[in-house]
Write a protein that holds these residues in place. Structure first.
Motif, PDB file in Angstrom:
ATOM      1  N   TRP A  43      39.796  43.399  28.401  1.00 36.22           N
ATOM      2  CA  TRP A  43      38.496  42.743  28.275  1.00 36.22           C
ATOM      3  C   TRP A  43      37.752  43.285  27.043  1.00 36.22           C
ATOM      4  N   ASP A  57      34.850  42.285  23.543  1.00 36.71           N
ATOM      5  CA  ASP A  57      34.735  41.503  22.311  1.00 36.71           C
ATOM      6  C   ASP A  57      34.625  42.351  21.050  1.00 36.71           C
ATOM      7  N   ALA A  85      43.541  36.322  30.500  1.00 34.92           N
ATOM      8  CA  ALA A  85      42.129  35.932  30.443  1.00 34.92           C
ATOM      9  C   ALA A  85      41.507  36.340  29.115  1.00 34.92           C
ATOM     10  N   TRP A  86      41.855  37.549  28.631  1.00 36.36           N
ATOM     11  CA  TRP A  86      41.321  38.000  27.346  1.00 36.36           C
ATOM     12  C   TRP A  86      41.890  37.160  26.206  1.00 36.36           C
ATOM     13  N   GLU A 107      42.946  34.144  26.270  1.00 41.13           N
ATOM     14  CA  GLU A 107      42.385  32.801  26.340  1.00 41.13           C
ATOM     15  C   GLU A 107      41.030  32.732  25.640  1.00 41.13           C
ATOM     16  N   ARG A 108      40.255  33.811  25.734  1.00 40.55           N
ATOM     17  CA  ARG A 108      38.924  33.840  25.130  1.00 40.55           C
ATOM     18  C   ARG A 108      38.946  34.282  23.667  1.00 40.55           C
ATOM     19  N   HIS A 109      40.062  34.863  23.216  1.00 40.94           N
ATOM     20  CA  HIS A 109      40.122  35.398  21.855  1.00 40.94           C
ATOM     21  C   HIS A 109      41.385  34.951  21.116  1.00 40.94           C
ATOM     22  N   ASP A 134      41.734  33.845  18.187  1.00 40.01           N
ATOM     23  CA  ASP A 134      41.747  34.323  16.800  1.00 40.01           C
ATOM     24  C   ASP A 134      42.333  35.723  16.697  1.00 40.01           C
ATOM     25  N   TYR A 172      47.138  38.084  34.202  1.00 34.61           N
ATOM     26  CA  TYR A 172      46.017  37.235  33.800  1.00 34.61           C
ATOM     27  C   TYR A 172      44.671  37.872  34.124  1.00 34.61           C
ATOM     28  N   ILE A 232      49.110  30.791  29.054  1.00 37.45           N
ATOM     29  CA  ILE A 232      48.118  30.989  27.988  1.00 37.45           C
ATOM     30  C   ILE A 232      48.816  31.373  26.695  1.00 37.45           C
ATOM     31  N   SER A 235      40.532  47.763  24.511  1.00 31.76           N
ATOM     32  CA  SER A 235      39.446  47.124  25.259  1.00 31.76           C
ATOM     33  C   SER A 235      38.137  47.819  24.899  1.00 31.76           C
TER      34      SER A 235
END
Length: 249
Positions: free
Chosen positions: A64, A66, A91-92, A94-96, A98, A115, A138, A208
Motif C-alpha cells: 500500500w 503512494d 490492489a496496489w 491496480e491503483r498505480h 504507472d 490482492y 490485474i 510501502s
C-alpha cells in the motif's frame, strides 16, 4: 527381609509408573512437534524458496501507499541496480499502473503478493486461490505476464497455502534475511540487519509507505551487499538450480 522387599517393590512400581508416564508425555510432545512440522513442510510436497547459493536477491514488498515506491525506484536506478524482485499486491498495482510500468521498464522482476494483503493462514484454500488469481488478473491487464513467484501476504503460510500455490504453478518465495525496515528502527539498524547477508541470501525490504527509512538506507545497503555477490532476481536463483527449497519457521 520381607518388609524390605515389599517396600522396594512399591518403589519400583512408582518408578515404573513415572517412567511410563514420562515416556508417553515425551511421545505426545514429539508427535505434536512432528504434526507442526508436517503442516509446514512435507518430504515430497511443495515447499518455499528462501535461499540460494550464488548472488544476492534484493526483494521489495509493496502492499500500500503512494509516496515511497517511486523514490526507491529512482534511488535504485541512480545506483545502477539492474536486478531486483518486487512483490506487488494486486490492489496496489491496480491503483498505480504507472509505477508498475516503471518497475518493468527498469528491468525488475514482478512477483505476486496476493490482492488484498490478507493472512492466508486464516483463509480457506478456495479463498486463497481467489485472492491470488484476482491479483494475477490485474497483472495481466497491466501487461505483466507469466508471473510465477508468490510471496505470501504477511509472511504467514501453511501447508494449505503451499498446495494452492503449487496447483497454480507458483513458487512461494520467503526470505533468509529480514531488514525489518518497516519497523523504522533507523538507517543504521536497517544496515546492521542486512550486514549479515551472505551469498545466496534473499533479502526482504519494503517500498510501502510504512517503510519510511528504506530509501535513505539504500545507498549503504547497496554498497554493503555488492561486496557479498552480484545482484540477481529470485527467478535467476531458481533457474540456475541454486535455490534451496524449504520452509523458514
Amino acid at each position: 527381609m520381607n518388609t524390605f522387599h515389599t517396600v522396594n517393590a512399591k518403589k519400583l512400581k512408582q518408578i515404573s509408573l513415572i517412567i511410563v508416564i514420562s515416556f508417553f508425555t515425551a511421545l505426545f510432545v514429539y508427535s505434536s512437534n512432528l504434526s507442526t512440522l508436517s503442516v509446514f513442510s512435507t518430504k515430497d510436497g511443495p515447499k518455499a524458496i528462501y535461499k540460494g547459493e550464488k548472488g544476492v536477491a534484493i526483494t521489495f514488498n509493496i502492499g500500500w501507499g503512494d509516496e515511497k515506491a517511486k523514490p526507491i525506484l529512482e534511488e535504485l536506478k541512480k545506483m545502477n541496480v539492474t536486478s531486483a524482485t518486487f512483490f506487488l499486491s494486486g490492489a496496489w498495482a491496480e491503483r498505480h499502473p504507472d509505477l508498475v510500468e516503471q518497475i518493468v521498464k527498469q528491468g525488475y522482476e514482478i512477483g505476486n503478493l496476493g490482492y488484498a494483503y490478507s493472512d492466508y493462514t486464516e483463509m480457506e484454500p478456495n479463498k486463497i486461490k481467489q485472492d491470488i488469481l484476482k491479483a494475477d488478473e490485474i497483472f495481466k491487464k497491466l501487461n505483466v505476464k507469466d508471473v510465477k513467484l508468490l510471496r505470501v501476504p504477511t509472511g504467514h503460510f501453511d501447508k494449505a497455502t503451499l498446495k494452492v500455490a503449487d496447483s497454480l504453478g507458483l513458487t512461494v518465495v520467503h526470505w533468509s534475511v529480514d531488514s525489518k525496515d518497516w519497523t523504522n528502527p533507523g538507517v543504521e539498524e536497517i544496515l546492521n540487519n542486512v550486514s549479515k547477508v551472505k551469498k545466496g541470501d534473499i533479502v526482504l525490504l519494503h517500498a510501502s509507505d510504512s517503510a519510511k527509512q528504506t530509501k535513505d538506507a539504500l545507498p549503504s545497503i547497496v554498497k554493503e551487499l555488492k561486496g557479498k555477490g552480484n545482484f540477481i532476481t529470485v527467478s535467476d536463483m531458481i533457474s540456475n538450480g541454486d535455490a534451496k527449497s524449504s520452509l523458514i519457521q
